[in-house]
Design a protein around this motif. Structure first.
Motif, PDB file in Angstrom:
ATOM      1  N   LEU A 270      -1.880  -7.644  -9.665  1.00 31.95           N
ATOM      2  CA  LEU A 270      -1.119  -8.726  -9.038  1.00 31.95           C
ATOM      3  C   LEU A 270       0.202  -8.951  -9.763  1.00 31.95           C
ATOM      4  O   LEU A 270       1.264  -9.104  -9.127  1.00 31.95           O
ATOM      5  CB  LEU A 270      -1.950 -10.008  -9.029  1.00 31.95           C
ATOM      6  N   VAL A 271       0.156  -8.962 -11.098  1.00 34.78           N
ATOM      7  CA  VAL A 271       1.379  -9.179 -11.883  1.00 34.78           C
ATOM      8  C   VAL A 271       2.367  -8.039 -11.660  1.00 34.78           C
ATOM      9  O   VAL A 271       3.579  -8.259 -11.548  1.00 34.78           O
ATOM     10  CB  VAL A 271       1.038  -9.322 -13.380  1.00 34.78           C
ATOM     11  N   ILE A 272       1.863  -6.805 -11.581  1.00 33.50           N
ATOM     12  CA  ILE A 272       2.739  -5.649 -11.355  1.00 33.50           C
ATOM     13  C   ILE A 272       3.481  -5.800 -10.029  1.00 33.50           C
ATOM     14  O   ILE A 272       4.701  -5.573  -9.938  1.00 33.50           O
ATOM     15  CB  ILE A 272       1.930  -4.338 -11.372  1.00 33.50           C
ATOM     16  N   VAL A 273       2.758  -6.182  -8.976  1.00 31.02           N
ATOM     17  CA  VAL A 273       3.374  -6.353  -7.659  1.00 31.02           C
ATOM     18  C   VAL A 273       4.463  -7.428  -7.703  1.00 31.02           C
ATOM     19  O   VAL A 273       5.595  -7.224  -7.234  1.00 31.02           O
ATOM     20  CB  VAL A 273       2.314  -6.713  -6.604  1.00 31.02           C
ATOM     21  N   LEU A 274       4.132  -8.578  -8.268  1.00 29.93           N
ATOM     22  CA  LEU A 274       5.104  -9.671  -8.334  1.00 29.93           C
ATOM     23  C   LEU A 274       6.284  -9.319  -9.234  1.00 29.93           C
ATOM     24  O   LEU A 274       7.447  -9.622  -8.910  1.00 29.93           O
ATOM     25  CB  LEU A 274       4.408 -10.938  -8.851  1.00 29.93           C
ATOM     26  N   LEU A 275       5.989  -8.677 -10.361  1.00 25.68           N
ATOM     27  CA  LEU A 275       7.031  -8.339 -11.320  1.00 25.68           C
ATOM     28  C   LEU A 275       8.034  -7.349 -10.743  1.00 25.68           C
ATOM     29  O   LEU A 275       9.257  -7.565 -10.808  1.00 25.68           O
ATOM     30  CB  LEU A 275       6.386  -7.767 -12.584  1.00 25.68           C
ATOM     31  N   LEU A 276       7.549  -6.253 -10.170  1.00 25.97           N
ATOM     32  CA  LEU A 276       8.453  -5.233  -9.641  1.00 25.97           C
ATOM     33  C   LEU A 276       9.237  -5.751  -8.441  1.00 25.97           C
ATOM     34  O   LEU A 276      10.396  -5.384  -8.257  1.00 25.97           O
ATOM     35  CB  LEU A 276       7.652  -3.982  -9.262  1.00 25.97           C
ATOM     36  N   THR A 277       8.607  -6.600  -7.638  1.00 31.30           N
ATOM     37  CA  THR A 277       9.334  -7.200  -6.508  1.00 31.30           C
ATOM     38  C   THR A 277      10.476  -8.078  -7.019  1.00 31.30           C
ATOM     39  O   THR A 277      11.613  -7.997  -6.525  1.00 31.30           O
ATOM     40  CB  THR A 277       8.377  -8.037  -5.641  1.00 31.30           C
ATOM     41  N   ALA A 278      10.177  -8.908  -8.021  1.00 31.29           N
ATOM     42  CA  ALA A 278      11.203  -9.794  -8.579  1.00 31.29           C
ATOM     43  C   ALA A 278      12.332  -8.997  -9.223  1.00 31.29           C
ATOM     44  O   ALA A 278      13.521  -9.317  -9.048  1.00 31.29           O
ATOM     45  CB  ALA A 278      10.572 -10.733  -9.603  1.00 31.29           C
ATOM     46  N   LEU A 279      11.989  -7.956  -9.964  1.00 34.97           N
ATOM     47  CA  LEU A 279      13.012  -7.149 -10.633  1.00 34.97           C
ATOM     48  C   LEU A 279      13.922  -6.449  -9.630  1.00 34.97           C
ATOM     49  O   LEU A 279      15.134  -6.346  -9.844  1.00 34.97           O
ATOM     50  CB  LEU A 279      12.345  -6.109 -11.546  1.00 34.97           C
ATOM     51  N   LYS A 280      13.337  -5.970  -8.547  1.00 38.16           N
ATOM     52  CA  LYS A 280      14.148  -5.277  -7.536  1.00 38.16           C
ATOM     53  C   LYS A 280      15.117  -6.255  -6.862  1.00 38.16           C
ATOM     54  O   LYS A 280      16.273  -5.916  -6.602  1.00 38.16           O
ATOM     55  CB  LYS A 280      13.232  -4.622  -6.505  1.00 38.16           C
ATOM     56  N   ILE A 281      14.645  -7.466  -6.618  1.00 34.15           N
ATOM     57  CA  ILE A 281      15.523  -8.485  -6.015  1.00 34.15           C
ATOM     58  C   ILE A 281      16.636  -8.878  -6.990  1.00 34.15           C
ATOM     59  O   ILE A 281      17.806  -9.006  -6.600  1.00 34.15           O
ATOM     60  CB  ILE A 281      14.693  -9.719  -5.608  1.00 34.15           C
ATOM     61  N   LEU A 282      16.285  -9.048  -8.261  1.00 33.49           N
ATOM     62  CA  LEU A 282      17.282  -9.401  -9.269  1.00 33.49           C
ATOM     63  C   LEU A 282      18.339  -8.302  -9.397  1.00 33.49           C
ATOM     64  O   LEU A 282      19.523  -8.584  -9.583  1.00 33.49           O
ATOM     65  CB  LEU A 282      16.607  -9.624 -10.625  1.00 33.49           C
TER      66      LEU A 282
END
Length: 320
Positions: free
Chosen positions: A185-197
């Motif tokens: 779950l953290v991987i999904v949220l983390l990579l999504t946030a990083l890509k948006i940033l």
């Protein structure tokens, strides 16, 4: 055009999530099973006996060796459980608990985290030296400072105790399954946030703001975001991203080692710090002193690396 861009975004995101997840799980699952086997045959207790005499050099009872052994072999949660079940002939002081917490923060979960660092390209011996050696040095310095200054010498008072844990095999399997699910779950949220940033240009702003500090540490621009992730969320997540970037050839050997060494000494500043505070550890040691120690050690280490040859780096530090 807009639809195509959105499809490309999610396609690239899915590939990144799959790559990082598979990389971490291929490391974590076998190591978890091996550590469980070692626990069952008494390997952790043996390590605790070996560490016992070292505890005296840090002003701690020998029984704290088992606490650190459980922490190194598994994680901080396991060390905390052992700490709460260890009989103490006399109450530990706040200074002693802070020293113990420093050891736990510097060197925990080594089978998994050292393997992650190794997968990124850092040699196992170098990782263990930084983590265990750094932990002992940090604990010893805290012991000297608190002792010489007469600080935090009041008896430690526990304000929280953990609930009973299901130690059966089924209970252990359920706990591991929940942990792996949380990692996913953290991987999904983390990579999504990083890509948006990254799309919004905030990643470049973060590098600009942290440039003086990263220059001091000898960490290059490509490793900026990864280092921030590791410092805030933990080495497993920062290391997983580092592996992906290293395999893609986006990072230099210097950046790989400097970033992993820094994360080894200073990662998961929020969660881990709060955890050991439950033991009674003081913030002066587990946060501020830890940050200063990590910054100084890595700054000195990267400058020392600059004086070594490429052959030395490949033989002793990084083999990529």
């Amino acid at each position: 055009m807009y639809t195509a861009a959105v499809q490309t975004f999610f396609r690239e995101l899915f590939v990144e999530i799959r790559t990082v997840s598979l990389t971490l799980f291929k490391i974590m699952i076998p190591v978890i099973l091996v550590v469980k086997l070692l626990e069952e045959v008494g390997g952790v207790e043996l390590l605790g006996l070996l560490l016992g005499p070292l505890m005296g050099l840090l002003g701690l009872p020998e029984s704290m060796g088992l606490v650190w052994a459980a922490t190194m072999a598994s994680n901080i949660y396991a060390g905390m459980l052992v700490f709460f079940t260890q009989p103490q002939p006399e109450a530990l002081t706040v200074a002693q608990v802070t020293v113990l917490a420093g050891l736990m923060l510097m060197a925990h979960g080594l089978p998994i985290e050292a393997r992650i660092a190794q997968k990124a390209g850092v040699r196992l011996g170098a990782t263990l030296l930084v983590r265990i050696g750094g932990g002992l040095l940090f604990g010893w310095l805290l012991y000297l400072v608190y002792g010489q200054g007469g600080w935090l010498q009041q008896p430690n008072e526990l304000i929280w105790r953990p609930e009973a844990v299901d130690t059966s095999l089924s209970g252990w399997l359920l706990m591991q399954a929940k942990s792996l699910l949380m990692v996913q779950l953290v991987i999904v949220l983390l990579l999504t946030a990083l890509k948006i940033l990254r799309l919004l240009g905030i990643e470049r702003l973060m590098f600009w703001l942290l440039q003086p500090l990263l220059r001091l540490l000898g960490i290059g621009r490509q490793a900026t975001t990864i280092t921030i992730v590791g410092v805030t969320l933990g080495l497993s997540f920062g290391g997983g991203l580092l592996i992906k970037e290293a395999q893609a050839g986006h990072l230099t050997k210097r950046d790989i080692f400097a970033s992993m060494a820094f994360l080894g000494l200073c990662h998961s500043l929020i969660e881990d710090t709060l955890l050991v505070m439950l033991l009674g550890a003081h913030l002066s040691g587990i946060l501020w002193a830890r940050l200063v120690f990590a910054l100084l050690v890595i700054a000195l280490m990267t400058r020392w690396m600059d004086r070594r040859s490429e052959a030395f780096h490949q033989r002793f530090l990084v083999y990529r």
